[in-house]
Design a protein around this motif. Structure first.
Motif, short mmCIF file in Angstrom:
data_model
loop_
_atom_site.label_atom_id
_atom_site.label_comp_id
_atom_site.label_asym_id
_atom_site.label_seq_id
_atom_site.Cartn_x
_atom_site.Cartn_y
_atom_site.Cartn_z
N ASP A 17 0.87 -1.17 0.00
CA ASP A 17 0.00 0.00 0.00
C ASP A 17 0.91 1.23 0.00
OD1 ASP A 17 0.65 0.85 2.78
OD2 ASP A 17 -0.49 -0.94 3.32
N TYR A 18 0.34 2.40 -0.02
CA TYR A 18 1.15 3.62 -0.12
C TYR A 18 1.43 4.27 1.23
CZ TYR A 18 0.28 3.21 -5.10
OH TYR A 18 0.22 2.76 -6.39
N SER A 19 1.12 3.58 2.32
CA SER A 19 1.26 4.19 3.65
C SER A 19 2.71 4.54 4.00
CB SER A 19 0.68 3.25 4.72
OG SER A 19 1.43 2.04 4.78
N THR A 30 3.42 7.18 -8.74
CA THR A 30 2.58 6.07 -8.31
C THR A 30 1.55 5.74 -9.39
OG1 THR A 30 0.98 7.53 -7.21
CG2 THR A 30 2.80 6.68 -5.87
N LYS A 32 -1.99 3.10 -9.54
CA LYS A 32 -2.83 2.15 -8.81
C LYS A 32 -3.89 1.57 -9.73
CE LYS A 32 -5.80 1.93 -4.70
NZ LYS A 32 -5.70 0.52 -4.70
N ASN A 37 -0.39 -1.88 -6.75
CA ASN A 37 0.05 -0.54 -6.37
C ASN A 37 1.49 -0.41 -6.83
OD1 ASN A 37 -2.36 0.02 -4.84
ND2 ASN A 37 -1.52 -1.27 -3.22
#
Length: 122
Positions: A17-19, A30, A32, A37
């Motif tokens: 994920d992009y956290s 990025t 998605k 991702n």
């Protein structure tokens, strides 16, 4: 037309994920989809939650703001490189295009483009 070398090594990644992605990094691209991702960033900025990665890329950008009405700029660059058996990974932003090439072929790609009339800067 000018091509500006970017003096970083890049990685192409899949992330969980992009956290953990530093969206404020100088280069952070990025993408998605339902299936993945994706992240392209400076190799030193790859987050710990990358589930796959391919290191060893260098990049250049087509200098200037490219109007959407311009036709064939990227096609010409990629065509010249394809004729010389150099593969590319391309990222387009609102203003311009970035071309990533494996490090082993980067300088040869720049030399070929320069010989084709492109001005290499940076």
């Amino acid at each position: 037309m000018q091509i500006k070398k970017i003096d970083y090594d890049f990685s192409v990644c899949k992330v969980a994920d992009y956290s953990l992605v530093d969206l404020n990094a100088e280069y952070c691209f990025t993408g998605k989809t339902r299936e993945e991702n994706s992240l392209v960033c400076v190799t030193g900025d790859v987050p710990p939650n990358a589930v796959q990665r391919e290191d060893g890329w260098r990049a250049f950008r087509v200098e200037g703001v490219l109007d959407f009405s311009l036709i064939g700029i990227l096609s010409r660059i990629c065509g010249i490189l394809a004729e010389n058996e150099i593969s590319v990974f391309v990222i387009s932003t609102f203003d311009t295009d970035y071309v990533l090439i494996k490090k082993d072929h980067f300088q040869r790609a720049l030399d070929i483009l320069e010989n084709a009339g492109y001005e290499i800067v940076g």
